[in-house]
Motif scaffolding. Sequence first.
Motif, PDB file in Angstrom:
ATOM      1  N   ILE A  87       0.830  -1.205   0.000  1.00 22.60           N
ATOM      2  CA  ILE A  87       0.000   0.000   0.000  1.00 22.60           C
ATOM      3  C   ILE A  87       0.867   1.259   0.000  1.00 22.60           C
ATOM      4  O   ILE A  87       0.606   2.214  -0.742  1.00 22.60           O
ATOM      5  N   ALA A  88       1.911   1.265   0.830  1.00 20.14           N
ATOM      6  CA  ALA A  88       2.735   2.466   0.981  1.00 20.14           C
ATOM      7  C   ALA A  88       3.652   2.684  -0.214  1.00 20.14           C
ATOM      8  O   ALA A  88       3.846   3.820  -0.667  1.00 20.14           O
ATOM      9  N   TRP A  89       4.230   1.612  -0.748  1.00 17.43           N
ATOM     10  CA  TRP A  89       5.189   1.734  -1.844  1.00 17.43           C
ATOM     11  C   TRP A  89       4.525   1.382  -3.172  1.00 17.43           C
ATOM     12  O   TRP A  89       5.011   0.533  -3.920  1.00 17.43           O
ATOM     13  N   ASP A  90       3.424   2.027  -3.472  1.00 19.62           N
ATOM     14  CA  ASP A  90       2.736   1.741  -4.725  1.00 19.62           C
ATOM     15  C   ASP A  90       3.403   2.493  -5.882  1.00 19.62           C
ATOM     16  O   ASP A  90       4.383   3.220  -5.698  1.00 19.62           O
ATOM     17  N   GLU A  91       2.863   2.314  -7.075  1.00 16.49           N
ATOM     18  CA  GLU A  91       3.478   2.920  -8.257  1.00 16.49           C
ATOM     19  C   GLU A  91       3.404   4.442  -8.209  1.00 16.49           C
ATOM     20  O   GLU A  91       4.300   5.128  -8.712  1.00 16.49           O
ATOM     21  N   ALA A  92       2.343   4.990  -7.612  1.00 20.67           N
ATOM     22  CA  ALA A  92       2.240   6.444  -7.505  1.00 20.67           C
ATOM     23  C   ALA A  92       3.372   6.998  -6.635  1.00 20.67           C
ATOM     24  O   ALA A  92       3.971   8.039  -6.947  1.00 20.67           O
ATOM     25  N   PHE A  93       3.667   6.298  -5.559  1.00 22.16           N
ATOM     26  CA  PHE A  93       4.774   6.718  -4.700  1.00 22.16           C
ATOM     27  C   PHE A  93       6.100   6.622  -5.445  1.00 22.16           C
ATOM     28  O   PHE A  93       6.945   7.520  -5.358  1.00 22.16           O
ATOM     29  N   PHE A  94       6.266   5.544  -6.206  1.00 27.01           N
ATOM     30  CA  PHE A  94       7.505   5.376  -6.969  1.00 27.01           C
ATOM     31  C   PHE A  94       7.653   6.464  -8.026  1.00 27.01           C
ATOM     32  O   PHE A  94       8.749   7.015  -8.218  1.00 27.01           O
ATOM     33  N   ASP A  95       6.559   6.793  -8.729  1.00 26.62           N
ATOM     34  CA  ASP A  95       6.619   7.833  -9.759  1.00 26.62           C
ATOM     35  C   ASP A  95       6.985   9.185  -9.149  1.00 26.62           C
ATOM     36  O   ASP A  95       7.776   9.948  -9.728  1.00 26.62           O
ATOM     37  N   ALA A  96       6.411   9.490  -7.987  1.00 32.12           N
ATOM     38  CA  ALA A  96       6.737  10.755  -7.329  1.00 32.12           C
ATOM     39  C   ALA A  96       8.195  10.780  -6.891  1.00 32.12           C
ATOM     40  O   ALA A  96       8.879  11.809  -7.010  1.00 32.12           O
ATOM     41  N   LEU A  97       8.680   9.655  -6.418  1.00 33.16           N
ATOM     42  CA  LEU A  97      10.073   9.580  -5.983  1.00 33.16           C
ATOM     43  C   LEU A  97      11.022   9.683  -7.171  1.00 33.16           C
ATOM     44  O   LEU A  97      12.071  10.340  -7.091  1.00 33.16           O
ATOM     45  N   ALA A  98      10.646   9.045  -8.279  1.00 31.73           N
ATOM     46  CA  ALA A  98      11.483   9.110  -9.478  1.00 31.73           C
ATOM     47  C   ALA A  98      11.536  10.521 -10.043  1.00 31.73           C
ATOM     48  O   ALA A  98      12.560  10.942 -10.598  1.00 31.73           O
ATOM     49  N   ALA A  99      10.434  11.273  -9.892  1.00 34.59           N
ATOM     50  CA  ALA A  99      10.427  12.657 -10.369  1.00 34.59           C
ATOM     51  C   ALA A  99      11.326  13.542  -9.515  1.00 34.59           C
ATOM     52  O   ALA A  99      11.962  14.473 -10.024  1.00 34.59           O
ATOM     53  N   ASP A 100      11.401  13.257  -8.231  1.00 31.85           N
ATOM     54  CA  ASP A 100      12.246  14.054  -7.337  1.00 31.85           C
ATOM     55  C   ASP A 100      13.712  13.647  -7.404  1.00 31.85           C
ATOM     56  O   ASP A 100      14.600  14.481  -7.194  1.00 31.85           O
ATOM     57  N   TYR A 101      13.966  12.378  -7.680  1.00 34.60           N
ATOM     58  CA  TYR A 101      15.347  11.876  -7.713  1.00 34.60           C
ATOM     59  C   TYR A 101      15.583  11.093  -9.009  1.00 34.60           C
ATOM     60  O   TYR A 101      15.745   9.869  -8.996  1.00 34.60           O
ATOM     61  N   PRO A 102      15.597  11.793 -10.137  1.00 31.54           N
ATOM     62  CA  PRO A 102      15.761  11.080 -11.418  1.00 31.54           C
ATOM     63  C   PRO A 102      17.121  10.414 -11.555  1.00 31.54           C
ATOM     64  O   PRO A 102      17.252   9.423 -12.280  1.00 31.54           O
ATOM     65  N   ASP A 103      18.139  10.935 -10.873  1.00 32.00           N
ATOM     66  CA  ASP A 103      19.463  10.331 -10.993  1.00 32.00           C
ATOM     67  C   ASP A 103      19.518   8.940 -10.374  1.00 32.00           C
ATOM     68  O   ASP A 103      20.365   8.117 -10.747  1.00 32.00           O
ATOM     69  N   GLN A 104      18.613   8.643  -9.445  1.00 28.70           N
ATOM     70  CA  GLN A 104      18.612   7.341  -8.790  1.00 28.70           C
ATOM     71  C   GLN A 104      17.589   6.370  -9.378  1.00 28.70           C
ATOM     72  O   GLN A 104      17.810   5.150  -9.342  1.00 28.70           O
ATOM     73  N   TYR A 105      16.478   6.903  -9.901  1.00 30.62           N
ATOM     74  CA  TYR A 105      15.389   6.018 -10.307  1.00 30.62           C
ATOM     75  C   TYR A 105      15.020   6.115 -11.782  1.00 30.62           C
ATOM     76  O   TYR A 105      14.141   5.376 -12.235  1.00 30.62           O
ATOM     77  N   ALA A 106      15.657   6.995 -12.532  1.00 29.22           N
ATOM     78  CA  ALA A 106      15.323   7.118 -13.951  1.00 29.22           C
ATOM     79  C   ALA A 106      15.692   5.833 -14.688  1.00 29.22           C
ATOM     80  O   ALA A 106      16.792   5.295 -14.525  1.00 29.22           O
ATOM     81  N   GLY A 107      14.752   5.326 -15.480  1.00 31.09           N
ATOM     82  CA  GLY A 107      14.992   4.127 -16.267  1.00 31.09           C
ATOM     83  C   GLY A 107      14.854   2.823 -15.510  1.00 31.09           C
ATOM     84  O   GLY A 107      15.029   1.750 -16.094  1.00 31.09           O
ATOM     85  N   ARG A 108      14.544   2.878 -14.240  1.00 33.58           N
ATOM     86  CA  ARG A 108      14.399   1.658 -13.448  1.00 33.58           C
ATOM     87  C   ARG A 108      12.933   1.247 -13.373  1.00 33.58           C
ATOM     88  O   ARG A 108      12.038   2.087 -13.351  1.00 33.58           O
ATOM     89  N   LYS A 109      12.687  -0.038 -13.324  1.00 38.89           N
ATOM     90  CA  LYS A 109      11.327  -0.544 -13.258  1.00 38.89           C
ATOM     91  C   LYS A 109      10.809  -0.500 -11.823  1.00 38.89           C
ATOM     92  O   LYS A 109      11.562  -0.708 -10.870  1.00 38.89           O
ATOM     93  N   TYR A 110       9.515  -0.258 -11.721  1.00 41.85           N
ATOM     94  CA  TYR A 110       8.895  -0.194 -10.397  1.00 41.85           C
ATOM     95  C   TYR A 110       9.040  -1.513  -9.651  1.00 41.85           C
ATOM     96  O   TYR A 110       9.347  -1.534  -8.456  1.00 41.85           O
ATOM     97  N   GLU A 111       8.838  -2.625 -10.361  1.00 38.93           N
ATOM     98  CA  GLU A 111       8.901  -3.930  -9.697  1.00 38.93           C
ATOM     99  C   GLU A 111      10.285  -4.191  -9.116  1.00 38.93           C
ATOM    100  O   GLU A 111      10.418  -4.703  -7.998  1.00 38.93           O
ATOM    101  N   ASP A 112      11.325  -3.832  -9.879  1.00 42.18           N
ATOM    102  CA  ASP A 112      12.688  -4.064  -9.393  1.00 42.18           C
ATOM    103  C   ASP A 112      12.980  -3.225  -8.155  1.00 42.18           C
ATOM    104  O   ASP A 112      13.573  -3.710  -7.182  1.00 42.18           O
TER     105      ASP A 112
END
Length: 215
Positions: A87-112
């Motif tokens: 519930i806490a680490w859903d795709e919406a949370f991941f997308d928001a985190l990737a937008a704030d930290y693209p250097d760490q999460y850009a190009g990475r899959k949510y499942e991974d």
Amino acid sequence: MSIGASDSIESLDLQNVDKALTTSRDNIIANIAAASDTPALLIKDEAFANGFGEGAEDSNAVAQYIDSVRQTIDPTIMFFENIVQYIAWDEAFFDALAADYPDQYAGRKYEDVFYGWKSGFSSKWTDLLERKQSDVQDGESKILNQASTLYTALSANLDPENKAALAIWLAEIINTLSFSIDTPLILDEEALANYVPPPPVNNYGNEKEGEEKAT
């Protein structure tokens, strides 16, 4: 205590009658405690004993009981931990985190990323009894000695990649010890795997015979 037809209630001696009631209550509670795992101290809601040794024994009994309760509810807690993580680490949370930290999460899959978070998550119960510092140091010394012995035994016959992985394993164990909490040991596994030690030299500062000189 009894009263006859000709006796007056005012003539009864009511002193110390509470002792019998207290004794009966204590006996009932002791029987309940004997039939269950709950220490009588908790059922009676009494303070820990202050005498020499008794207080420590009371606290140990209560701590053991609470630990048994923790072990009983651990599977339930782990079940709900999984639900909360999804519930806490859903795709919406991941997308928001990737937008704030693209250097760490850009190009990475949510499942991974999710399963990486999930495997890296850990929780533990707080210790009920404070361990003596000498006991903590003695236990950590044994852990460190055993890990170092295993590293020494294995590292001599490993290739550079596995030797580097073994060094990281040893560093992770060291970082769990109390003395390294503020100053963790951080190693570069890739650099360790690619490291080539310099050739040994003799007393004159020259390479030993039979060793190829570095170019």
